[in-house]
Design an enzyme around this catalytic site. Structure first.
Site, PDB file in Angstrom:
ATOM      1  N   ASN A 192       0.425  -1.090  -0.026  1.00  0.00           N
ATOM      2  CA  ASN A 192       0.050  -0.202  -0.289  1.00  0.00           C
ATOM      3  C   ASN A 192       0.899   0.863  -0.092  1.00  0.00           C
ATOM      4  OD1 ASN A 192      -2.140   2.422   0.733  1.00  0.00           O
ATOM      5  ND2 ASN A 192      -3.461   0.525   1.674  1.00  0.00           N
ATOM      6  N   CYS A 197      -5.336   1.060  -1.226  1.00  0.00           N
ATOM      7  CA  CYS A 197      -5.911  -0.435  -1.020  1.00  0.00           C
ATOM      8  C   CYS A 197      -7.196  -0.536  -2.027  1.00  0.00           C
ATOM      9  CB  CYS A 197      -5.945  -0.235   0.476  1.00  0.00           C
ATOM     10  SG  CYS A 197      -7.396   0.579   1.167  1.00  0.00           S
ATOM     11  N   HIS A 444     -11.051   1.595   4.173  1.00  0.00           N
ATOM     12  CA  HIS A 444     -10.228  -0.052   3.924  1.00  0.00           C
ATOM     13  C   HIS A 444     -10.798  -0.339   3.054  1.00  0.00           C
ATOM     14  CE1 HIS A 444      -6.182  -2.135   3.508  1.00  0.00           C
ATOM     15  NE2 HIS A 444      -6.877  -2.964   4.172  1.00  0.00           N
ATOM     16  N   ASP A 461      -5.790  -9.099   1.533  1.00  0.00           N
ATOM     17  CA  ASP A 461      -5.884  -7.492   1.879  1.00  0.00           C
ATOM     18  C   ASP A 461      -3.786  -6.413   2.145  1.00  0.00           C
ATOM     19  OD1 ASP A 461      -6.245  -5.318   3.496  1.00  0.00           O
ATOM     20  OD2 ASP A 461      -6.360  -6.689   6.015  1.00  0.00           O
TER      21      ASP A 461
END
Length: 1136
Positions: A192, A197, A444, A461
């Site tokens: 990131n 993200c 997020h 993630d």
């Protein structure tokens, strides 16, 4: 990233500029940590009093540092909002830049703006977060509306002072940094960049559509392309690394190929918009190549918009393509309900009849049906919509189900148009679920994907990839509410831990968890789940063999394989070196050749820059004598002619050869020797290699060294050329005198044997230069000379010489070198371009600097020069210029916290700076009463002047409609009028950076208001086509209008048309509405307008207005630039 009460809790999406200077910040810290029980987390309350708040001109403003749990924290605010019209406030890890790799800390905290009149109205918001290098600040982008902050009647800003409070409790957390995604799952994540993200989740989804990946690999690129300048190559490179790398992959090359700067990477954008823009770019780049049309083949479907008359035989239809579909979430229980709503038939009747070409107005049916669906179906779920009660966008967290298999042929193909090909089976299987966790302004993003459509799901993630079950990927992403398991008070800590790892974290602010409550174990709790699906990707069953295809190295261009394998090998080599670093010692060997090459070029003080000498990576267990053989090979110096000296850092911060290695030390291993030499335990061993050369320049055995022998190094200074160079080293006897070696020194310098020379000892150079004259009659010991000392010498000046040198001796030259500074000057109007450079001294005074700049610019009066310092973090000018004689020296102008810049910005003023500092300058936009023009005027008056003085000054500069015209000054923000300034208001605190100041003539009709007349706000607006239907967007110039009692809309319209001079054909398309709190109520011509404006209890007259709805066709005026700086969100742009 999470949300609470529709507030954004995210790291602020800006490149961390580092701390900004505070104007006034008084700190009171009341720490209660000492009184806590051992098991309780350390906590503290910190109060920050900010004076002169409305005059803060920095975008970001930091508090003093306070310590909780042994950690350094500070509060970060955006006084004018972080791209929103709210005060933005975050808790920040103050020393994040210097913390070790992999740091993380967990804190529960609250942030508050204190109400200084009624404490019960204090606004406090709390949350919890695991801070790390990627998310080193966390908080609320929309903490509270700026209109409430700046309203003096609300009690938050009193005497221009704002009081902010932070309560922080720190808790230790488990460290997850050792997790290996590749090892655990076979896949790797994406790094990131700050707020990317949203992009990472999309890229992972696209990558895991193998047909798409194969097409990207087959886009033509060449070995001469650079990834940062070519989107195809950057995407190929990224996909290759995702396929073959063992660790998470960076996306910087890709975002650079988009033409994004760092700021773009810290802006959260809309994923759907990025998806469309990226696919359009790729579609364009694929044209004329073997993969042309791939994007359409994968993602393009078609639907038919139709209108069919009920009473006459008339039908109109239009075919349109789509790459994704937006489905309603509000009011729909699942995807099928959304499709039902999508094809729902709308009746056009009554006032909304359809105008059929030859039949006039007719009752009709309007709707959409699908002609074909694409192999890869992308569904965007409309999780965000406009809440007119709160006048803001909100996130819809309602439960919304989506199936593992989606049948779009259901109910006998009710979604399909008559011309659809019914032989194609529209049965889809779910491939990926993109999730948003947070609020409307940010949060997020991550994705659940099953790359091969097997039963195994994976969560992508950012850097981490984990295996997940189907329940986690589907049911837990439906949204809605979650009922928490019942528990006893003894389970409280486990419950909090469970919450931390669940999707409905954080706790709602309204929930208070009692420490002891007999009935607590029987109480179920429901939490809104803030993590839910916002994008679904389905793959058609009949196409999945083609789409989930095999992609291997033969699909990748050879030049790309070679380039990326080389990159990978270099990375692996560095990784291996890092992993084995504890087994090796780096030995840096300096020689006479290094000193001769560096002194007078790269360095002037001390002897050598060790980073520029030959270094050897040697195993620690290797005997030092074996290392000497490697040195012999490298430098051609046989082992018997080598003598090594250890360097030592002296108390005065100089670094000099200290003593030769003993035979016993040379018999040790390299590792043992490093530990002896280096108390700081760093991995390097620094040595000086002494080699004696004979007359034939062949090496000789090193001479014996006794305690009476001192090794001295010599530099020669030439005042005429202003040059310093290394000339060699000598052993001298401690009881000998400089006069004994003068002949040798003259020989080293190339002087005649009897030349008179002056000797100086170079002692130190930090923080100031110390260089003292050596008495040639004293012994070396009496002059306190020892091994490693440096003597600088030059010819003695002839008594009868007329030579005048700038720096006639060694101390003056070293002083000059130490303080000299080349400064790059840039015009403040062109802050990216160097204008000229000046060599100055750090000791130059303010007057010295402006005089040099004025001389460079050919300006007679240096006081008309105004300078501004450089912000090293943002690479921009600091917001506030340097005040007249506001700093003592050049060094003060260039320092920015712990960094020193070499850039200054200058302006040439029309009056001297001391005079200007006593004045206030306001930019006022004057709107002419009859001409369609706006002119910006800079009004410059003494700071104690009033608005009346501004108006009087303006009257001398503008053209009035008649000599007796009266003016007024307004505050305009986002196309609304917020204030009419009273004539007696002082101008010192008026801010023209954030608001637009507008001056205009007061119309005659407003001067003679009747008892029942009302002065109302009139604003232009339109509905934002990119948002929900209720989203109202103001534009254009707001104005006041007098309405009379009993006056109808038709009468008011006539006056508005005349005032704005709008042609009939255009004006006929305008709609008129009464708007209260952003909600339009449309008016009819017969409506009495004044009856709508009766309420007196509305906070702020701008919240009720007469709205003129029409399209914005006017050209944008330059003077609105101030407002444009505060737009809510930048659109996604890919520039290349």
């Amino acid at each position: 990233m999470y949300q609470e009460d529709d507030e954004m809790l995210v790291p602020h999406p800006e490149f961390a500029d580092g701390p900004q200077p505070m104007e006034v910040a008084q700190t009171e810290t009341a720490t209660t940590a000492e009184n806590q029980q051992v098991e309780d987390p350390p906590s503290s309350r910190f109060t920050w009093t900010i004076d002169n708040f409305s005059r803060l001109n920095t975008k970001k403003h930091y508090s003093d540092i306070f310590i909780v749990g042994g950690y350094k924290w500070r509060v970060l605010i955006f006084p004018k909002g972080n791209n929103v019209d709210h005060l933005s406030m975050y808790l920040d890890v103050a020393d994040s830049a210097t913390l070790p790799y992999g740091w993380s800390r967990y804190a529960q905290f609250s942030l508050a703006v204190i109400n200084q009149i009624h404490n019960k109205y204090t606004i406090r918001k709390d949350t919890q977060h695991q801070f790390n290098a990627r998310e080193s600040d966390w908080g609320f982008t929309s903490f509270m509306p700026l209109s409430e902050v700046y309203d003096p009647t609300r009690g938050y800003l009193v005497n221009d002072t704002l009081v902010v409070e932070a309560e922080v409790a720190v808790r230790r957390v488990v460290d997850y940094w050792t997790y290996d995604s590749k090892k655990e799952t076979g896949y790797v994540g994406l790094k990131n960049q700050g707020a990317t993200c949203y992009m990472n989740s999309l890229l992972q989804t696209l990558y895991h559509i193998p047909y798409f990946r194969k097409a990207v690999y087959h886009m033509p690129t060449t070995e001469n392309d650079m990834p940062s300048g070519s989107i195809p190559l950057a995407l190929q490179s990224l996909f290759y690394k995702l396929q073959y790398s063992d660790s998470s992959v960076a996306t910087k090359e890709l975002t650079k190929s988009f033409g994004w700067d760092t700021y773009d990477s810290f802006m959260q954008h809309d994923v759907q918009e990025l998806n469309r823009v990226l696919c359009e770019k790729l579609e364009d780049k694929m044209k004329g190549t073997v993969v042309e049309g791939t994007i359409q083949q994968l993602f393009e479907g078609h639907h038919m918009n139709y209108i069919e008359c009920i009473n006459v035989d008339y039908k109109s239809s239009r075919k349109e393509s789509f790459y994704d579909l937006q489905l309603d979430v509000k009011g729909c229980r699942d995807v099928y309900a959304s499709f039902d709503k999508y094809v729902e038939v709308e009746r056009l009747e009554g006032d909304n009849k359809y105008h059929a070409e030859q039949y006039g107005l007719q009752d009709a049916k309007k709707g959409v049906l699908f002609i074909d669906f694409p192999p890869v179906l992308q569904l965007q779920l409309k999780r965000f919509e406009y809440d007119f009660m709160r006048d803001t966008m909100v996130k819809i967290n309602d439960r919304y189900e989506f199936p593992l298999q989606l049948d779009l042929d259901r109910d006998n193909g009710k979604y399909l148009s008559p011309e659809a090909d019914r032989s194609v089976r529209n049965l889809y299987t779910l491939h990926s679920v993109l999730v948003h966790s947070g609020g409307v302004h940010g949060g997020h993003y991550y994705a659940f994907i099953r790359p091969t459509l097997s039963d195994q799901w994976f969560k992508f993630d950012d850097e981490r990839v984990t295996k997940e079950d189907i329940k986690r990927a589907l049911e837990e992403q439906y949204g809605g509410e979650e009922e928490v398991i019942r528990f006893t008070t003894t389970d409280l800590s486990n419950f909090l831990c469970f919450l931390y790892h669940s999707d409905f974290f954080p706790l709602p602010a309204s929930l208070q968890l009692p420490q002891t409550n007999p009935g607590f174990n029987n109480t179920p709790f429901k939490f809104t789940k803030y993590s839910n699906a916002y994008m679904l990707v389905y793959i058609r069953e009949s196409d999945k063999e083609k789409i989930i295809c095999n992609v291997d190295e033969k699909d990748i261009a050879e030049h790309l394989r070679i380039r990326l394998k080389k990159e990978q090998e270099e990375k692996e080599h560095k990784k291996k070196e890092k992993a084995e670093a504890h087994l090796y010692t780096i030995i840096k060997v300096a020689r006479d050749e290094d000193l001769a090459e560096q002194i007078g070029r790269d360095i002037y003080f001390d002897l050598v820059d060790h980073d520029k000498v030959r270094s050897f990576r040697i195993q620690k267990q290797l005997p030092f004598n074996v290392f000497k053989e490697e040195v012999a090979k490298e430098f051609g110096i046989p082992v018997q002619f080598q003598r090594f000296w250890l360097w030592a850092k002296r108390q005065n911060h100089t670094y000099r050869p200290n003593r030769p290695l003993s035979p016993q030390e040379e018999a040790q291993s390299v590792g043992q020797l490093r530990e002896v030499s280096n108390k700081a335990h760093n991995a390097e061993l620094k040595l000086f290699l002494e080699v004696e050369l004979g007359l034939d320049l062949r090496p000789l055995p090193p001479p014996d060294k006794t305690k009476e022998d001192i090794l001295l190094f010599f530099k020669l200074y030439d005042p005429e050329k202003e040059e310093l160079r290394y000339v060699g080293r000598l052993f001298v006897k401690a009881l000998g005198k400089p006069s004994d070696i003068l002949t040798k020194l003259n020989e080293l310098a190339g002087f005649s044997p009897n030349e008179e020379i002056e000797l100086y000892e170079e002692i130190k150079f930090e923080p100031t230069v110390m260089c003292e004259h050596i008495d040639k009659r004293l012994t070396f010991r009496s002059s306190q000379l020892e091994d490693g000392d440096i003597i600088c010498y030059l010819k003695s000046p002839a008594i009868d010489s007329d030579d005048q040198f700038r720096y006639p001796d060694v101390p003056s030259f070293l002083e000059y070198v130490h303080n000299r500074q080349v400064v790059h000057f840039r015009s403040l109007e062109k802050p990216k371009e160097d204008d000229f450079c000046l060599e100055l001294s750090k000791l130059h005074t303010y007057d010295d600097v402006v005089e040099r700049v004025a001389h460079q610019l050919g300006l007679d009066d240096p006081s008309k020069i105004r300078l501004t310092s450089h912000n090293c973090y943002s690479q921009q000018p600091k917001p506030q210029p340097i005040k007249y004689r506001g700093v003592e020296h050049l060094s003060d102008m260039l320092v920015h916290y712990n960094q020193t810049s070499d850039i200054l910005y200058y302006e040439v003023l029309d009056i001297p700076l001391p005079e200007l500092q006593g004045l206030k300058t306001l930019k006022v936009a004057f709107h002419h009463a009859t001409k369609d023009e706006v002119v910006i005027h800079s009004i410059r008056l003494p700071k104690n002047s009033t608005v009346a003085d501004v108006i009087n000054d303006l009257k001398t500069k503008v053209e009035l409609s008649h000599p007796n015209a009266e003016l007024r000054l307004l505050e305009v923000f986002y196309h609304k009028i917020y204030k009419i300034f009273p004539p007696n208001e002082k101008i010192e605190n008026i801010n023209d950076q954030y608001w637009t100041l507008r001056a205009e003539e007061i119309p005659e009709e407003e001067k003679n208001l009747g008892p029942h007349d009302r002065l109302i706000h009139v604003y232009h607006f339109m509905k934002d086509p990119n948002q929900n239907q209720m989203q109202v967007q103001n534009f254009g110039e707001p104005f006041f209008l007098v309405i009379h009692e009993g006056e109808t809309l038709a009468e008011v319209k006539a006056r508005i048309q005349k005032k704005l001079q709008v042609p009939d054909d255009e004006f006929s398309k305008w709609k008129f509405a009464f708007l209260s709190l952003g909600r339009p109520e449309y008016l009819q011509d017969s409506d009495i307008v004044s009856s709508r404006f009766q309420r007196r209890d509305v906070y702020g007259a701008w919240e009720q207005y007469l709205g003129l709805e029409h399209s914005d066709t006017a050209p944008k005026r330059a003077y609105t630039a101030n407002q444009n700086r505060h737009t809510f969100e930048k659109p996604v742009k890919i520039y290349n």
